[in-house]
Scaffold this motif. Structure first.
Motif, PDB file in Angstrom:
ATOM      1  N   VAL A 525     -40.901   5.392  27.674  1.00 33.72           N
ATOM      2  CA  VAL A 525     -40.668   4.736  26.527  1.00 33.72           C
ATOM      3  C   VAL A 525     -40.331   5.733  25.273  1.00 33.72           C
ATOM      4  CG1 VAL A 525     -41.612   3.390  24.972  1.00 33.72           C
ATOM      5  CG2 VAL A 525     -42.517   3.167  27.551  1.00 33.72           C
ATOM      6  N   LEU A 526     -39.192   5.599  24.543  1.00 28.62           N
ATOM      7  CA  LEU A 526     -38.621   7.307  23.129  1.00 28.62           C
ATOM      8  C   LEU A 526     -39.106   5.712  22.452  1.00 28.62           C
ATOM      9  CD1 LEU A 526     -37.157   9.152  22.310  1.00 28.62           C
ATOM     10  CD2 LEU A 526     -35.446   8.493  23.099  1.00 28.62           C
ATOM     11  N   VAL A 527     -39.971   5.823  21.901  1.00 27.79           N
ATOM     12  CA  VAL A 527     -40.417   5.250  19.854  1.00 27.79           C
ATOM     13  C   VAL A 527     -40.212   6.077  19.391  1.00 27.79           C
ATOM     14  CG1 VAL A 527     -43.247   5.109  19.059  1.00 27.79           C
ATOM     15  CG2 VAL A 527     -42.596   5.590  21.714  1.00 27.79           C
ATOM     16  N   GLY A 528     -39.419   5.140  18.497  1.00 24.59           N
ATOM     17  CA  GLY A 528     -38.843   5.348  17.140  1.00 24.59           C
ATOM     18  C   GLY A 528     -37.298   6.101  17.259  1.00 24.59           C
ATOM     19  N   VAL A 529     -36.737   5.653  18.066  1.00 20.17           N
ATOM     20  CA  VAL A 529     -35.263   6.453  18.056  1.00 20.17           C
ATOM     21  C   VAL A 529     -34.218   5.495  18.144  1.00 20.17           C
ATOM     22  CG1 VAL A 529     -34.039   8.619  19.005  1.00 20.17           C
ATOM     23  CG2 VAL A 529     -36.257   8.679  18.059  1.00 20.17           C
ATOM     24  N   GLY A 530     -33.637   5.959  17.807  1.00 20.42           N
ATOM     25  CA  GLY A 530     -32.541   4.854  18.115  1.00 20.42           C
ATOM     26  C   GLY A 530     -30.847   5.940  18.466  1.00 20.42           C
ATOM     27  N   GLY A 531     -29.719   4.810  18.648  1.00 21.32           N
ATOM     28  CA  GLY A 531     -28.745   5.734  17.742  1.00 21.32           C
ATOM     29  C   GLY A 531     -27.843   6.049  19.336  1.00 21.32           C
ATOM     30  N   ALA A 532     -27.499   6.934  18.924  1.00 23.68           N
ATOM     31  CA  ALA A 532     -26.354   8.227  19.842  1.00 23.68           C
ATOM     32  C   ALA A 532     -27.555   8.644  20.765  1.00 23.68           C
ATOM     33  CB  ALA A 532     -25.235   8.663  20.119  1.00 23.68           C
ATOM     34  N   LEU A 533     -28.597   9.535  20.253  1.00 19.58           N
ATOM     35  CA  LEU A 533     -29.402  10.336  21.467  1.00 19.58           C
ATOM     36  C   LEU A 533     -30.559   9.082  21.883  1.00 19.58           C
ATOM     37  CD1 LEU A 533     -30.836  12.606  19.351  1.00 19.58           C
ATOM     38  CD2 LEU A 533     -29.892  13.039  21.366  1.00 19.58           C
ATOM     39  N   ALA A 534     -30.781   7.585  21.739  1.00 23.40           N
ATOM     40  CA  ALA A 534     -31.816   7.011  22.724  1.00 23.40           C
ATOM     41  C   ALA A 534     -30.951   6.501  23.753  1.00 23.40           C
ATOM     42  CB  ALA A 534     -32.223   6.266  21.677  1.00 23.40           C
ATOM     43  N   SER A 535     -29.746   6.310  23.548  1.00 23.36           N
ATOM     44  CA  SER A 535     -28.907   5.644  24.462  1.00 23.36           C
ATOM     45  C   SER A 535     -29.149   6.847  25.379  1.00 23.36           C
ATOM     46  CB  SER A 535     -26.911   5.642  23.718  1.00 23.36           C
ATOM     47  OG  SER A 535     -26.156   4.834  24.836  1.00 23.36           O
ATOM     48  N   ALA A 536     -27.964   8.312  25.037  1.00 24.55           N
ATOM     49  CA  ALA A 536     -27.806   9.291  26.155  1.00 24.55           C
ATOM     50  C   ALA A 536     -28.909   9.043  27.633  1.00 24.55           C
ATOM     51  CB  ALA A 536     -26.968  10.464  25.263  1.00 24.55           C
ATOM     52  N   LEU A 537     -30.217   8.551  26.286  1.00 29.75           N
ATOM     53  CA  LEU A 537     -31.148   9.028  27.319  1.00 29.75           C
ATOM     54  C   LEU A 537     -31.128   8.221  28.519  1.00 29.75           C
ATOM     55  CD1 LEU A 537     -33.666  10.721  28.197  1.00 29.75           C
ATOM     56  CD2 LEU A 537     -34.902   9.373  26.269  1.00 29.75           C
ATOM     57  N   ALA A 538     -31.462   6.825  27.575  1.00 25.79           N
ATOM     58  CA  ALA A 538     -31.363   5.501  28.295  1.00 25.79           C
ATOM     59  C   ALA A 538     -30.284   5.937  29.936  1.00 25.79           C
ATOM     60  CB  ALA A 538     -31.745   4.460  27.785  1.00 25.79           C
ATOM     61  N   THR A 539     -29.365   5.497  29.142  1.00 28.94           N
ATOM     62  CA  THR A 539     -28.672   5.908  30.539  1.00 28.94           C
ATOM     63  C   THR A 539     -28.004   7.210  31.159  1.00 28.94           C
ATOM     64  OG1 THR A 539     -26.673   6.527  28.571  1.00 28.94           O
ATOM     65  CG2 THR A 539     -27.362   4.312  28.666  1.00 28.94           C
ATOM     66  N   TRP A 540     -28.895   8.184  30.843  1.00 26.38           N
ATOM     67  CA  TRP A 540     -28.634   9.209  32.090  1.00 26.38           C
ATOM     68  C   TRP A 540     -27.298   9.767  31.888  1.00 26.38           C
ATOM     69  CZ3 TRP A 540     -33.812  11.579  31.439  1.00 26.38           C
ATOM     70  CH2 TRP A 540     -33.824  12.997  32.465  1.00 26.38           C
ATOM     71  N   ARG A 541     -27.472   9.284  30.403  1.00 23.32           N
ATOM     72  CA  ARG A 541     -25.717  10.156  30.630  1.00 23.32           C
ATOM     73  C   ARG A 541     -25.885  11.586  29.347  1.00 23.32           C
ATOM     74  NH1 ARG A 541     -21.510   5.277  30.466  1.00 23.32           N
ATOM     75  NH2 ARG A 541     -19.342   6.428  31.116  1.00 23.32           N
ATOM     76  N   ARG A 542     -26.450  12.587  29.501  1.00 22.86           N
ATOM     77  CA  ARG A 542     -26.966  13.762  29.280  1.00 22.86           C
ATOM     78  C   ARG A 542     -25.097  14.435  28.365  1.00 22.86           C
ATOM     79  NH1 ARG A 542     -27.606  13.156  33.314  1.00 22.86           N
ATOM     80  NH2 ARG A 542     -28.590  14.823  34.075  1.00 22.86           N
ATOM     81  N   SER A 543     -24.266  14.202  29.395  1.00 23.91           N
ATOM     82  CA  SER A 543     -23.409  15.392  28.875  1.00 23.91           C
ATOM     83  C   SER A 543     -22.110  14.357  28.034  1.00 23.91           C
ATOM     84  CB  SER A 543     -22.640  15.378  30.267  1.00 23.91           C
ATOM     85  OG  SER A 543     -22.184  14.042  31.484  1.00 23.91           O
ATOM     86  N   ASP A 544     -22.050  13.260  27.906  1.00 23.51           N
ATOM     87  CA  ASP A 544     -21.275  12.462  27.018  1.00 23.51           C
ATOM     88  C   ASP A 544     -22.108  12.983  25.785  1.00 23.51           C
ATOM     89  OD1 ASP A 544     -20.334  11.613  29.145  1.00 23.51           O
ATOM     90  OD2 ASP A 544     -21.196   9.610  28.915  1.00 23.51           O
ATOM     91  N   TYR A 545     -22.985  12.688  25.812  1.00 17.80           N
ATOM     92  CA  TYR A 545     -23.414  13.846  24.099  1.00 17.80           C
ATOM     93  C   TYR A 545     -23.349  14.604  23.825  1.00 17.80           C
ATOM     94  CZ  TYR A 545     -26.799  14.446  20.456  1.00 17.80           C
ATOM     95  OH  TYR A 545     -27.167  14.921  18.843  1.00 17.80           O
TER      96      TYR A 545
END
Length: 663
Positions: A525-545
């Protein structure tokens, strides 16, 4: 001098930039057999009849030189401790960073230990080493790694985000088994493997993985935590003919290995890979240069890709390798704030995270990552709210524990009889929550559950599979047997609020490394963060970020899209240094600006293709500044002032708010 006389070209061990070159000395007839390239020597200096330490780099004939050369004073040791490949690497890196080659050689070659050396010389004729049996790279196409080693390729590998058990009951990150398997492939081909990790926690995991697949005598430790004798013993072991797996932190990239088959680096974005001593070369840059010089394979392993590696991928300089099947951890971002959730206000975590943790604690340990150690990382004035500052150095005040006395986070001074510089108030208020205060809050939220704190002051490498709350600062997370049943990532909004060019990729790397410690199927659980960083972590697409971040840097001409050099010192010295590169194309200068400690600083930006002329020009200014010092008017002994001009290339902190710049 006779044309047949033998001449030694010696690198003198000195930090002075004007001495960063090879000096010629005549080899006396009685030293001809001993004075060979790589040995330690003592040589005379013309000033005050001094004798200096040095190392022979080359030996040759006098040729057409007819002058008089000084003789070598003595040969200190018969061991060829400075190998040709290390010298070539040191010279190339020093020229690239406008530094001294002797500073890099000092990192590569530890101080001589006479007893260790004698024991090594006496035991040089040892029995043949036990053969190495290759193992498959778990989770990957092993044939791809074999072809990379055969062809001296450069790769970046997205490591599998799980923990595994190795023989002996030790649990390690999957990345460690990947690197260990790649090392067996290199050793089986007759080449050594240099394996570089950020710190001792990672080294412990990698060594455990190596010992499971390699004979013990084939694994060599080489890091800064060793005693001088142990470090020297390890360097001597690397001089032999037997291929070895050489493990260590950033300086291991300079280990002597004539037959080098592989250089592998784990988590190259970690700032611990940056050498804090001049010329401040990053282990990644040293590895890239060494791979090019020796033709070995080079592999970057990691859970999150740095923008520097992404740039090399986009240029086609690095190939990409992913696991055979997709691994996507279960990550749930939540932007709930304390004001919206009563539980979050009391226990630091929103209700959704609390429910995940409570359920997970029925089966095993739960990891809680926080940003800062201590109890309250920062204190403020209870009257006006201004940050409480140390009366001695103006650093921020904080609390290390609930019952501790407020102290400075910079100099450690106790804040006795503190008074606010703004309103003269004397009451302090807690601001922020460190690991200690978080442990108290979560201890109340989960009564009866064991709470363990892991940080820089309380290092813990492993924990068992029993239910417990592990409160760990970023980078200090222990490895849990079987993996954590849940991972809570707190303080995300504070981490991304740091004023740094690299804050986004740093946060993603910290979170990915923590998520990779979870058990298969466990929730993070990632608390208090949204946007591109949270999306990259949730989808595990770190290279896109990383790709998006690099594109933004290109538009703004920020590193690593361009290279930078920080020039600091007296105003006149910095101005002359900046003027020396004015004629080079595609060079622009930011500043200079005043520094709080005195002097000024300018940031020079330039394209990679202009690196050589920029480094050469700035290096010439550093030497000029060091050699043209005027004596002080009067003063004790009429001593000349120390040189003030300093140049640092590729400084990761150049664009950070370090509170050292005025204005």
């Amino acid at each position: 001098m006779s044309a047949s006389a033998r001449v030694a070209r010696v690198l003198i061990d000195s930090p002075l930039p004007q001495l960063d070159r090879l000096f010629d000395y005549r080899i006396p007839p009685e030293l001809i057999a001993e004075a060979v390239p790589g040995v330690r020597v003592k040589v005379p200096l013309r000033s005050a009849g001094r004798v200096a330490d040095g190392m022979i780099v080359e030996v040759g004939d006098a040729g057409g030189y007819t002058g008089v050369l000084s003789d070598l004073d003595s040969v200190v040791s018969p061991v060829r401790i400075l190998t040709p490949e290390v010298w070539s690497l040191a010279r190339r890196l020093a020229d690239r960073a406008a530094g001294n080659a002797s500073d890099i050689v000092r990192l590569a070659v530890p101080k001589r230990q006479v007893r260790v050396e004698k024991a090594w010389l006496a035991g040089e004729s040892v029995e043949p080493a036990e053969p190495v049996h290759t193992v498959a790279v778990p989770g990957f196409d092993t044939a791809r790694f074999e072809s990379a080693l055969a062809g001296g390729e450069r790769l970046t590998v997205d490591s599998v985000p799980v923990v595994v058990e190795v023989p002996g009951g030790r649990w390690v990150g999957h990345w460690a088994t990947e690197m260990a398997a790649a090392a067996t492939l290199a050793l089986a081909r007759g080449g050594s493997a240099i394996l570089c990790v950020p710190d001792y926690r990672d080294q412990e995991q990698l060594v455990a993985a190596l010992e499971a697949v390699l004979p013990a005598e084939r694994v060599v430790h080489l890091d800064a935590r060793q005693s001088n004798p142990d470090r020297y013993r390890a360097v001597l072991a690397c001089l032999g003919e037997t291929p070895l797996a050489i493990v260590g932190n950033r300086s291991v990239v300079y280990a002597p290995a004539a037959r080098l088959g592989l250089i592998a680096i784990w988590d190259d974005g970690d700032p611990l890979h940056v050498e804090p001593l001049s010329p401040y070369v990053h282990a990644r840059d040293a590895a890239l240069v060494r791979q090019e010089q020796q033709g070995s394979a080079l592999i970057f392993f990691g859970h999150a890709r740095s923008t520097e590696v992404e740039r090399l991928v986009e240029l086609g300089w690095l190939g990409e390798v992913g696991p055979e099947r997709s691994y996507q951890p279960r990550v749930i971002p939540t932007s709930q704030q304390a004001g919206q959730d009563r539980l979050a206000a009391r226990a630091r975590i929103p209700s959704s995270a609390w429910r995940e943790a409570r359920s997970a604690l029925e089966h095993g340990p739960v990891l809680v990552q926080v940003a800062r150690p201590g109890y309250a990382p920062r204190l403020s004035c209870g009257t006006c709210g201004q940050t409480a500052r140390c009366a001695k150095c103006d650093g921020p005040l904080g609390l290390r524990s609930a019952r501790a006395v407020p102290s400075c986070g910079w100099c450690g001074a106790i804040a006795a009889a503190w008074a606010c510089g703004n309103c003269e108030g004397t009451k302090l208020r807690l601001v922020g929550q460190g690991a200690g205060r978080t442990a108290e809050d979560l201890g109340r939220a989960f009564p009866g559950v064991r709470v363990i704190i892991a940080d820089g002051e309380r290092p813990i490498l492993t924990v068992g599979s029993e239910p417990a709350l592990i409160i760990a600062t970023r980078g200090a997370e222990p490895v849990a047997a079987g993996g954590y049943r849940a991972v809570l990532l707190l303080d995300g909004e504070r981490m991304i609020a740091r004023e740094s060019l690299r804050v986004g990729e740093d946060c993603l790397r910290w979170w990915c490394n923590a998520v990779a410690l979870a058990a298969p199927g466990a929730t993070s659980v990632l608390v208090g963060v949204g946007g591109a960083l949270a999306s990259a972590l949730a989808t595990w697409r770190r290279s896109d970020y990383a790709r998006s971040e690099l594109a933004d840097r290109r538009r703004l001409r920020f590193p690593p899209a361009v290279r930078v050099a920080t020039v600091s010192g007296g105003e006149d010295d910095v101005q002359r240094a900046v003027e020396s590169i004015a004629g080079i194309e595609r060079v622009d200068v930011l500043g200079p600006v005043e520094l709080a400690a005195g002097g000024v600083r300018a940031i020079v930006r330039f394209d990679y293709g202009e690196g050589a002329p920029v480094a050469s020009a700035l290096r010439a200014e550093v030497i000029r500044n060091a050699t043209n010092r005027r004596k002080r008017a009067g003063g004790a002994a009429g001593r000349a002032p120390l040189p003030t001009l300093k140049v640092r290339f590729d400084d990761a902190l150049s664009f950070d708010n370090t509170e050292q710049v005025l204005g």
